[in-house]
Write a protein that holds these residues in place. Sequence first.
Motif, short mmCIF file in Angstrom:
data_model
loop_
_atom_site.label_atom_id
_atom_site.label_comp_id
_atom_site.label_asym_id
_atom_site.label_seq_id
_atom_site.Cartn_x
_atom_site.Cartn_y
_atom_site.Cartn_z
N ALA A 42 -13.92 4.92 4.54
CA ALA A 42 -12.49 4.59 4.61
C ALA A 42 -11.76 5.68 3.83
CB ALA A 42 -12.19 3.20 4.06
N PHE A 43 -10.48 5.44 3.58
CA PHE A 43 -9.70 6.44 2.86
C PHE A 43 -8.81 5.75 1.84
CE2 PHE A 43 -10.70 8.21 7.01
CZ PHE A 43 -11.30 9.41 6.62
N LYS A 44 -8.23 6.54 0.97
CA LYS A 44 -7.40 5.99 -0.11
C LYS A 44 -6.18 5.25 0.40
CE LYS A 44 -5.20 10.51 -0.98
NZ LYS A 44 -6.15 11.41 -0.28
N THR A 45 -5.81 5.46 1.66
CA THR A 45 -4.65 4.75 2.22
C THR A 45 -4.96 3.29 2.56
OG1 THR A 45 -5.29 5.64 4.38
CG2 THR A 45 -3.59 6.85 3.14
N GLN A 46 -6.20 2.85 2.40
CA GLN A 46 -6.57 1.49 2.80
C GLN A 46 -5.66 0.44 2.16
OE1 GLN A 46 -10.67 0.33 2.03
NE2 GLN A 46 -10.21 -1.83 2.33
N PHE A 47 -5.27 0.63 0.91
CA PHE A 47 -4.45 -0.36 0.21
C PHE A 47 -3.02 0.10 0.00
CE2 PHE A 47 -8.78 -1.50 -1.25
CZ PHE A 47 -8.78 -2.85 -0.92
N LEU A 48 -2.57 1.05 0.80
CA LEU A 48 -1.24 1.61 0.56
C LEU A 48 -0.14 0.56 0.75
CD1 LEU A 48 0.52 4.01 -0.13
CD2 LEU A 48 0.44 4.70 2.28
N SER A 49 -0.25 -0.27 1.77
CA SER A 49 0.81 -1.27 1.99
C SER A 49 0.88 -2.25 0.83
CB SER A 49 0.60 -2.00 3.31
OG SER A 49 -0.63 -2.71 3.31
N GLU A 50 -0.28 -2.65 0.29
CA GLU A 50 -0.29 -3.54 -0.88
C GLU A 50 0.34 -2.85 -2.09
OE1 GLU A 50 -3.84 -4.91 1.59
OE2 GLU A 50 -2.82 -3.03 1.16
N ALA A 51 0.05 -1.57 -2.26
CA ALA A 51 0.59 -0.84 -3.40
C ALA A 51 2.10 -0.72 -3.31
CB ALA A 51 -0.05 0.54 -3.48
N VAL A 52 2.60 -0.47 -2.11
CA VAL A 52 4.05 -0.38 -1.92
C VAL A 52 4.71 -1.72 -2.20
CG1 VAL A 52 5.88 0.00 -0.21
CG2 VAL A 52 3.94 1.59 -0.33
N HIS A 113 -13.02 -2.71 -2.99
CA HIS A 113 -13.54 -3.35 -1.78
C HIS A 113 -14.87 -2.72 -1.41
CE1 HIS A 113 -13.18 -3.91 2.86
NE2 HIS A 113 -13.93 -4.86 2.32
N SER A 114 -15.91 -3.54 -1.26
CA SER A 114 -17.23 -3.09 -0.82
C SER A 114 -17.77 -2.03 -1.79
CB SER A 114 -17.14 -2.59 0.62
OG SER A 114 -18.41 -2.31 1.14
N PHE A 115 -17.85 -0.78 -1.36
CA PHE A 115 -18.25 0.31 -2.25
C PHE A 115 -17.40 0.31 -3.52
CE2 PHE A 115 -17.01 4.70 -3.38
CZ PHE A 115 -18.22 5.16 -3.88
N GLY A 116 -16.10 0.08 -3.37
CA GLY A 116 -15.21 0.03 -4.53
C GLY A 116 -15.50 -1.14 -5.44
N SER A 117 -15.99 -2.24 -4.85
CA SER A 117 -16.38 -3.40 -5.66
C SER A 117 -17.62 -3.09 -6.49
CB SER A 117 -16.66 -4.59 -4.73
OG SER A 117 -17.19 -5.67 -5.44
N ASN A 118 -18.61 -2.44 -5.89
CA ASN A 118 -19.82 -2.07 -6.62
C ASN A 118 -19.47 -1.16 -7.80
OD1 ASN A 118 -20.92 -3.30 -4.36
ND2 ASN A 118 -21.54 -1.37 -3.42
N THR A 119 -18.63 -0.19 -7.53
CA THR A 119 -18.21 0.75 -8.58
C THR A 119 -17.49 0.02 -9.70
OG1 THR A 119 -17.99 2.51 -6.93
CG2 THR A 119 -16.89 2.84 -9.04
N GLY A 120 -16.66 -0.96 -9.35
CA GLY A 120 -15.90 -1.70 -10.35
C GLY A 120 -16.79 -2.44 -11.32
N GLY A 121 -17.91 -2.97 -10.83
CA GLY A 121 -18.83 -3.66 -11.74
C GLY A 121 -19.41 -2.75 -12.79
#
Length: 199
Positions: A42-52, A113-121
């Motif tokens: 995926a790309f960093k834009t995945q959560f752009l709408s939430e961030a805005v 999210h997913s890969f990002g969730s693993n990293t967060g732990g």
Amino acid sequence: QNATVTTVAYQGTENCQAGALLVMPEGEGPFPAVIYLHRVPAFKTQFLSEAVDLAGQGVVSLLLDSPFDLDCYNMNVRDDQGFIDTVIFVRRAIDFLTSLPQVDPSRIAYVGHSFGSNTGGVVAGVDDRIHYFVLMAGVGDIAAYNGSYLNDLNANQYISHADDDEFLFQFAIRDEYIALSAANRYYDAASGEKTILWY
């Protein structure tokens, strides 16, 4: 929405230069901030709408690239160093955010999210500057994704040391990639205050 979106670069690792989207609300702050890390691919834009949307509520967001996005590892999610460097990217992102006068360094959250969730732990266990985590559709044992046996990638062992943190875990009941048992092991490993939601 009253948001300014800027592409930024900050110090990454020896192998990769880090990049991100910085979403700023109007005003001088100091504002709370959220670091977002997406799934792979995926790309960093995945959560752009939430961030805005959050910018309209007075929240700064930083949406990260991972080393896999930048072709440092050619999307090879079996590359252990790529996972390690991603954790470094997140910690350098915290450095970047806390250098901004508009950001309140005591109110930084993380959404993965997913890969990002693993990293967060992993980040929860090695960096005490973030105390609020939303971890979606991840597992605590990276071997479930890439077959690695490198202990440095096992989020379960790190998240168990995050006693002062708060976690919201989110999972899908019929996730074709994450077994319910693996999801529950990740939740059980977290030592801080925690909530789990199933969809």
